[in-house]
Motif scaffolding. Structure first.
Motif, short mmCIF file in Angstrom:
data_model
loop_
_atom_site.label_atom_id
_atom_site.label_comp_id
_atom_site.label_asym_id
_atom_site.label_seq_id
_atom_site.Cartn_x
_atom_site.Cartn_y
_atom_site.Cartn_z
N ASP A 29 0.83 -1.21 0.00
CA ASP A 29 0.00 0.00 0.00
C ASP A 29 0.86 1.27 0.00
N TYR A 30 2.09 1.15 -0.48
CA TYR A 30 3.06 2.26 -0.52
C TYR A 30 2.47 3.54 -1.11
N VAL A 31 1.80 3.43 -2.24
CA VAL A 31 1.25 4.62 -2.89
C VAL A 31 0.15 5.23 -2.03
N GLU A 32 -0.77 4.42 -1.57
CA GLU A 32 -1.90 4.94 -0.79
C GLU A 32 -1.44 5.50 0.56
N LYS A 33 -0.51 4.82 1.21
CA LYS A 33 -0.12 5.22 2.57
C LYS A 33 0.90 6.35 2.59
N LEU A 34 1.83 6.36 1.63
CA LEU A 34 2.91 7.35 1.67
C LEU A 34 2.91 8.30 0.48
N VAL A 35 2.93 7.77 -0.73
CA VAL A 35 3.13 8.62 -1.91
C VAL A 35 1.95 9.58 -2.14
N ALA A 36 0.72 9.09 -2.08
CA ALA A 36 -0.43 9.96 -2.36
C ALA A 36 -0.56 11.10 -1.35
N PRO A 37 -0.48 10.84 -0.03
CA PRO A 37 -0.55 11.96 0.91
C PRO A 37 0.64 12.91 0.76
N TYR A 38 1.79 12.35 0.47
CA TYR A 38 2.98 13.19 0.25
C TYR A 38 2.77 14.11 -0.95
N PHE A 39 2.32 13.54 -2.06
CA PHE A 39 2.11 14.35 -3.26
C PHE A 39 1.05 15.43 -2.99
N ALA A 40 0.01 15.10 -2.24
CA ALA A 40 -1.01 16.11 -1.88
C ALA A 40 -0.37 17.25 -1.09
N PHE A 176 7.05 16.41 -10.78
CA PHE A 176 6.87 15.10 -11.40
C PHE A 176 7.29 14.03 -10.42
N LEU A 177 6.36 13.14 -10.07
CA LEU A 177 6.64 12.10 -9.08
C LEU A 177 6.10 10.76 -9.55
N PRO A 178 6.96 9.94 -10.15
CA PRO A 178 6.53 8.58 -10.49
C PRO A 178 6.60 7.71 -9.24
N PRO A 179 5.51 7.08 -8.85
CA PRO A 179 5.57 6.24 -7.66
C PRO A 179 6.47 5.02 -7.85
N PHE A 180 6.55 4.54 -9.08
CA PHE A 180 7.42 3.40 -9.40
C PHE A 180 8.30 3.82 -10.57
N TRP A 181 9.57 3.89 -10.32
CA TRP A 181 10.50 4.49 -11.28
C TRP A 181 10.59 3.76 -12.60
N LEU A 182 10.32 2.47 -12.64
CA LEU A 182 10.43 1.72 -13.89
C LEU A 182 9.13 1.73 -14.70
N SER A 183 8.11 2.37 -14.17
CA SER A 183 6.85 2.50 -14.90
C SER A 183 6.89 3.83 -15.65
N ARG A 184 7.21 3.77 -16.92
CA ARG A 184 7.44 4.99 -17.70
C ARG A 184 6.19 5.82 -17.93
N SER A 186 3.53 6.38 -15.70
CA SER A 186 2.71 6.73 -14.55
C SER A 186 3.43 7.76 -13.68
N ALA A 187 2.67 8.71 -13.22
CA ALA A 187 3.15 9.72 -12.29
C ALA A 187 1.95 10.24 -11.52
N MET A 188 2.22 10.82 -10.39
CA MET A 188 1.14 11.36 -9.57
C MET A 188 0.58 12.62 -10.24
N ALA A 189 -0.72 12.80 -10.10
CA ALA A 189 -1.40 13.99 -10.61
C ALA A 189 -2.61 14.26 -9.73
N VAL A 190 -3.10 15.47 -9.79
CA VAL A 190 -4.27 15.87 -9.01
C VAL A 190 -5.51 15.41 -9.74
N ALA A 191 -6.40 14.76 -9.01
CA ALA A 191 -7.70 14.38 -9.57
C ALA A 191 -8.73 15.36 -9.04
N ARG A 192 -9.11 16.31 -9.85
CA ARG A 192 -10.08 17.34 -9.44
C ARG A 192 -11.42 17.04 -10.04
N ARG A 193 -12.45 17.46 -9.35
CA ARG A 193 -13.81 17.27 -9.86
C ARG A 193 -14.43 18.58 -10.21
#
Length: 193
Positions: A29-40, A176-184, A186-193
């Motif tokens: 759950d690395y992305v959900e627990k650390l990366v997503a809140p960090y990017f926010a 620019f923050l790719p949660p997994f460096w070898l995934s060319r 994917s990167a974090m982005a804001v999901a706005r409504r």
């Protein structure tokens, strides 16, 4: 990974994998627990920073998101840059130091979890420039100005970060923050409504 030149540093930290399946099971759950809140928190930093904003307001924007001890953010979340990468910081709890036009700053929010989650990280430089300074930069350095405009467009249109006009990104990989460096792709982005 870090790349530094006089007056700047770009750095990222994370895992050299393609996806969560390659992580140890207990941190899947690395992305959900650390990366997503960090990017926010980084988004909040970028959307808060500006002329007249106090260092305390920037500190609060970050700590409101990731002030929990799990994140281990103990250093100031940003600082001034010049010929050194870190020379001083007006960004600390309760700081009433107002940011001004002409300041060069670096977003520098480093979670040190002390756990198997390790960390994630964005370190990039910006400058704050009022209208007169922006016009001077555009006139005197048109190629640099085009790069700044392209970076701002990337941050706004691709990553969804709302920047104030005075925020000039100097990094070619701003926020620019790719949660997994070898995934060319994917990167974090804001999901706005």
């Amino acid at each position: 990974m870090a790349y530094g030149l006089h007056g700047s540093l770009n750095a990222r930290a994370g895992f050299l994998t393609e996806d969560a399946a390659e992580l140890p099971r207990d941190i899947s759950d690395y992305v959900e627990k650390l990366v997503a809140p960090y990017f926010a928190a980084v988004v909040d930093w970028y959307e808060t920073v500006g002329i007249g904003v106090t260092g305390g307001a920037l500190w609060k924007a970050v700590h409101d998101r990731i002030g929990d001890p799990f994140f281990g953010v103990s250093l100031n979340p940003g600082h001034l840059v010049h010929i050194d990468e870190w020379m001083h910081s007006p960004i600390f709890a309760g700081s009433d130091i107002a940011l001004r036009s002409g300041m060069a700053l670096q977003v520098d929010i480093i979670p040190a979890t002390g756990t198997d989650y390790f960390t994630t990280n964005i370190e990039d430089g910006i400058a704050l420039a009022d209208q007169a300074l922006r016009e001077e930069i555009a006139a005197r350095h048109p190629e640099a100005w085009r790069r700044i405009e392209a970076r701002r467009a990337f941050m706004t249109d691709v990553l969804g970060i709302r920047l104030k006009p005075e925020v000039l990104p100097f990094s070619n990989i701003p926020a620019f923050l790719p949660p997994f460096w070898l995934s060319r792709n994917s990167a974090m982005a804001v999901a706005r409504r």
